[in-house]
Design a protein around this motif. Structure first.
Motif, mmCIF file in Angstrom:
data_model
loop_
_atom_site.group_PDB
_atom_site.id
_atom_site.type_symbol
_atom_site.label_atom_id
_atom_site.label_comp_id
_atom_site.label_asym_id
_atom_site.label_seq_id
_atom_site.Cartn_x
_atom_site.Cartn_y
_atom_site.Cartn_z
ATOM 1 N N CYS A 172 16.613 -0.874 -2.491
ATOM 2 C CA CYS A 172 15.342 -0.540 -2.114
ATOM 3 C C CYS A 172 14.924 0.776 -2.566
ATOM 4 N N ASP A 173 13.741 0.663 -3.145
ATOM 5 C CA ASP A 173 13.086 2.086 -3.579
ATOM 6 C C ASP A 173 12.803 2.677 -2.170
ATOM 7 N N THR A 174 13.169 3.691 -1.410
ATOM 8 C CA THR A 174 12.942 3.919 -0.061
ATOM 9 C C THR A 174 11.428 4.801 -0.020
ATOM 10 N N ALA A 175 11.212 5.539 -1.002
ATOM 11 C CA ALA A 175 9.873 6.217 -1.196
ATOM 12 C C ALA A 175 9.069 5.330 -1.395
ATOM 13 N N ALA A 176 9.125 4.416 -2.318
ATOM 14 C CA ALA A 176 8.030 3.296 -2.634
ATOM 15 C C ALA A 176 7.952 2.423 -1.291
ATOM 16 N N TRP A 177 8.888 1.875 -0.640
ATOM 17 C CA TRP A 177 8.762 1.173 0.631
ATOM 18 C C TRP A 177 8.210 1.735 1.645
ATOM 19 N N LYS A 178 8.344 3.241 1.999
ATOM 20 C CA LYS A 178 7.554 3.926 2.992
ATOM 21 C C LYS A 178 6.381 4.087 2.534
ATOM 22 N N LYS A 179 5.808 4.319 1.237
ATOM 23 C CA LYS A 179 4.451 4.361 0.953
ATOM 24 C C LYS A 179 3.687 2.988 1.223
ATOM 25 N N MET A 180 4.491 1.914 0.854
ATOM 26 C CA MET A 180 4.104 0.410 1.086
ATOM 27 C C MET A 180 3.591 0.155 2.534
ATOM 28 N N MET A 181 4.606 0.414 3.321
ATOM 29 C CA MET A 181 4.449 0.129 4.865
ATOM 30 C C MET A 181 3.264 1.085 5.496
ATOM 31 N N ASP A 182 3.338 2.461 5.050
ATOM 32 C CA ASP A 182 2.113 3.095 5.588
ATOM 33 C C ASP A 182 0.822 2.605 5.051
ATOM 34 N N ARG A 183 0.725 1.915 4.036
ATOM 35 C CA ARG A 183 -0.565 1.098 3.572
ATOM 36 C C ARG A 183 -0.696 0.206 4.595
ATOM 37 N N VAL A 184 0.247 -0.704 4.765
ATOM 38 C CA VAL A 184 0.274 -1.862 5.758
ATOM 39 C C VAL A 184 -0.150 -1.563 6.996
ATOM 40 N N ASN A 185 0.350 -0.380 7.573
ATOM 41 C CA ASN A 185 -0.021 0.019 8.854
ATOM 42 C C ASN A 185 -1.364 0.409 8.955
ATOM 43 N N ARG A 186 -1.840 0.718 7.835
ATOM 44 C CA ARG A 186 -3.338 1.336 8.045
ATOM 45 C C ARG A 186 -4.339 0.026 7.609
ATOM 46 N N GLY A 187 -3.900 -1.068 7.634
ATOM 47 C CA GLY A 187 -4.656 -2.330 7.211
ATOM 48 C C GLY A 187 -4.823 -2.593 5.822
ATOM 49 N N LEU A 188 -4.263 -1.892 5.081
ATOM 50 C CA LEU A 188 -4.636 -1.899 3.459
ATOM 51 C C LEU A 188 -3.718 -2.950 2.815
ATOM 52 N N SER A 189 -3.963 -3.244 1.551
ATOM 53 C CA SER A 189 -3.020 -3.928 0.725
ATOM 54 C C SER A 189 -1.655 -3.129 0.613
ATOM 55 N N PRO A 190 -0.639 -4.213 0.521
ATOM 56 C CA PRO A 190 0.657 -3.483 0.336
ATOM 57 C C PRO A 190 0.484 -2.890 -1.060
ATOM 58 N N TYR A 191 0.071 -3.227 -2.290
ATOM 59 C CA TYR A 191 -0.172 -2.811 -3.360
ATOM 60 C C TYR A 191 -1.220 -1.663 -3.823
ATOM 61 N N GLU A 192 -1.159 -0.527 -4.115
ATOM 62 C CA GLU A 192 -2.131 0.277 -4.804
ATOM 63 C C GLU A 192 -3.132 -0.457 -6.035
ATOM 64 N N ASP A 193 -2.360 -1.211 -6.702
ATOM 65 C CA ASP A 193 -2.995 -1.714 -7.816
ATOM 66 C C ASP A 193 -2.198 -2.914 -8.164
ATOM 67 N N GLY A 194 -2.852 -3.839 -8.966
ATOM 68 C CA GLY A 194 -2.111 -5.344 -9.173
ATOM 69 C C GLY A 194 -0.800 -4.979 -10.152
ATOM 70 N N ASN A 195 -0.761 -4.099 -10.829
ATOM 71 C CA ASN A 195 0.599 -3.976 -11.504
ATOM 72 C C ASN A 195 1.849 -3.732 -10.879
ATOM 73 N N GLN A 196 1.496 -3.489 -9.550
ATOM 74 C CA GLN A 196 2.988 -3.255 -8.732
ATOM 75 C C GLN A 196 3.328 -4.662 -8.413
ATOM 76 N N ASP A 197 2.615 -5.624 -8.387
ATOM 77 C CA ASP A 197 2.971 -7.159 -8.232
ATOM 78 C C ASP A 197 3.628 -7.538 -9.350
ATOM 79 N N LEU A 198 4.981 -7.632 -9.499
ATOM 80 C CA LEU A 198 5.527 -8.023 -10.415
ATOM 81 C C LEU A 198 5.997 -9.363 -10.501
ATOM 82 N N ALA A 199 5.268 -10.260 -9.700
ATOM 83 C CA ALA A 199 5.281 -11.674 -9.700
ATOM 84 C C ALA A 199 4.081 -12.370 -10.075
#
Length: 484
Positions: free
Chosen positions: A327-354
């Protein structure tokens, strides 16, 4: 003392005291008693019927609740967190690699200790704002499990069951988990069938002959329960694109979203039938009342915009003869911070590797037969790359990818993806900003252009070109801002 009028006996006339009068009076009294008796009988019958119906309904609901809660014990309840009514909360959704054939066989059996959590999903539910966020956790994520040593996170379930898995995942994500649900693959299939199937949009063909047997064409596909469950299992169908587990997890989130879309658009009877079906395959701490109440709060939800999803950021690493996802812990923490605020997990579509090849929600307003869109063409020879063609796609040949966007490295990353699919790809810069992505091919290489389009999941046109500037390449892809 004179008696009051109300206490005096009834005064009868001489005629009423006669034989004929007495018979008439007796007859009137009998008719009156019969009417009262009929009324009493009807009332008692209605009362008994209401009690019987109430008892039957109570027994029916109690039976469903008993099935839903069959695997919930005090240990699991003790690790679940309380939340205020109406506030956002997290549910842990585990997909167990258990089905009827495995449970009935000798290799695995029915014990939970024989299984691992094949799918791990944190679901943030916000009833007030009608928003749901699905966050997949890679099953191969490396974690430290105390005295059990360093293991993959999906081992927590086989070590300590639902309670231990919930505690481990809660600590890993840094969020309290208020509800738990566990479903096996047969259950997913049954629920999809209960809602009449789901429609997904596949940007690429999904072929997995050696494992699940899937052979789905790109485009709109309406799936029955069995096929939907297989799509949620088919990681090897995506081996040419990268980490198959990542694509599988993305497909799981889409199928769940499609089911939610169908349920919210259904009538109360369908909702009740769906919950009843769930009861046979799902273990959860929630009961019928709380599920129905939660569903009611989400009526009117726009599934396409109000269900957000993402996956834990990881990189593969070979450690002590075992492949782990780190796990990329820094990126994971940033993602969960966004989720907790009701935002999309991704800041932009390029982060969705699938996003290039995983399924998308299709048109679930109706359930037509499984189809792929047909080829559209005109006199210039242009074709829609997202649809089937009379030319069988080829996944070989030399491809040049030009970057016409403001994102550094995008062409190189895209070329790597094409290399992984079998092409020989190079990258470069377009020299100027380009708005629309294009694919061109030299004479005789339309099949390669179709393969490139399918690989990248591009909904663009591709056409023949005689531009000598790019001699030596069979296909040229110019990435535009729309691809960004």
């Amino acid at each position: 003392m004179a008696k009051s009028r109300s206490s005096q006996p009834e005064q009868l006339g001489a005629q009423e005291l006669s034989r004929e009068g007495s018979l008439e009076r007796y007859s009137r009294m009998r008719r009156s008693r019969r009417r009262h008796a009929v009324v009493r009988t009807v009332l008692v019958t209605l009362l008994v019927a209401m009690v019987a119906l109430g008892t039957t309904a109570w027994a029916y609901i109690s039976n469903i609740n008993a099935q839903l809660n069959k695997g919930v014990n005090k240990t699991l309840s003790s690790v679940l967190s309380d939340h205020e009514a109406g506030d956002p909360f997290y549910m842990l959704l585990l997909g167990i690699d258990k089905d009827e054939s495995r449970a009935g066989g000798s290799e695995y059996g029915s014990s939970d200790n024989a299984y691992r959590s094949d799918s791990i999903m944190l679901v943030r539910i916000d009833p007030q704002n009608k928003k749901v966020t699905l966050v997949s956790i890679h099953r191969d994520t490396q974690v430290k499990l105390g005295s059990n040593g360093t293991q993959k996170i999906n081992a927590a379930y086989s070590i300590g069951g639902a309670a231990y898995a919930t505690q481990v995942i809660s600590d890993f994500a840094g969020v309290p988990i208020s509800h738990y649900a566990e479903v096996d693959m047969d259950g997913l299939a049954a629920v999809v069938d209960q809602v009449g199937g789901v429609t997904v949009d596949l940007p690429v063909d999904v072929k997995d002959p050696d494992y699940t047997g899937l052979d789905l064409k790109a485009g709109q596909n309406t799936l029955d329960g069995r096929t939907a469950a297989l799509l949620c299992r088919a990681r090897h169908a995506y081996d040419v694109y990268g980490d198959g587990d990542r694509y599988r997890a993305a497909n799981q989130r889409i199928v769940i979203s499609a089911v939610v879309q169908k349920v919210l658009a259904s009538n109360p009877l369908t909702l009740a039938s769906t919950v009843s079906t769930l009861a046979g395959y799902v273990t959860t701490d929630m009961d019928v009342s709380s599920i129905a109440s939660l569903s009611t709060q989400f009526l009117g939800m726009d599934v396409n915009s109000d269900i957000m999803s993402g996956m834990e950021p990881t990189t593969p690493e070979y450690v002590n003869d075992t492949w782990y996802e780190i796990c990329d812990t820094a990126a994971w923490k940033k993602m969960m911070d966004r989720v907790n605020r009701g935002l999309s997990p991704y800041e932009d579509g390029n982060q969705d590797l699938a996003s290039d090849a995983s399924a998308r929600i299709g048109d679930n307003s109706s359930n037509a037969s499984s189809t792929a869109a047909t080829t559209q063409g005109d006199s210039t020879g242009e074709r829609n790359a997202s649809t089937s063609s009379d030319v069988e796609p080829s996944y070989s040949g030399d491809v040049l990818v030009l970057n016409g966007t403001h994102t550094d490295g995008l062409a190189g990353k895209t070329a790597d993806k094409l290399d992984g699919a079998g092409f020989g790809a190079s990258s470069g810069n377009a020299g100027a900003s380009v708005q629309t992505t294009t694919i061109t091919y030299t004479t005789g290489h339309e099949a390669e252009a179709a393969g490139v389009a399918r690989t990248l999941g591009l909904k663009v046109t591709y056409k023949e070109s005689s531009d000598s500037q790019y001699d030596g390449y069979d296909v040229v892809v110019t990435l535009g801002v729309d691809y960004e």
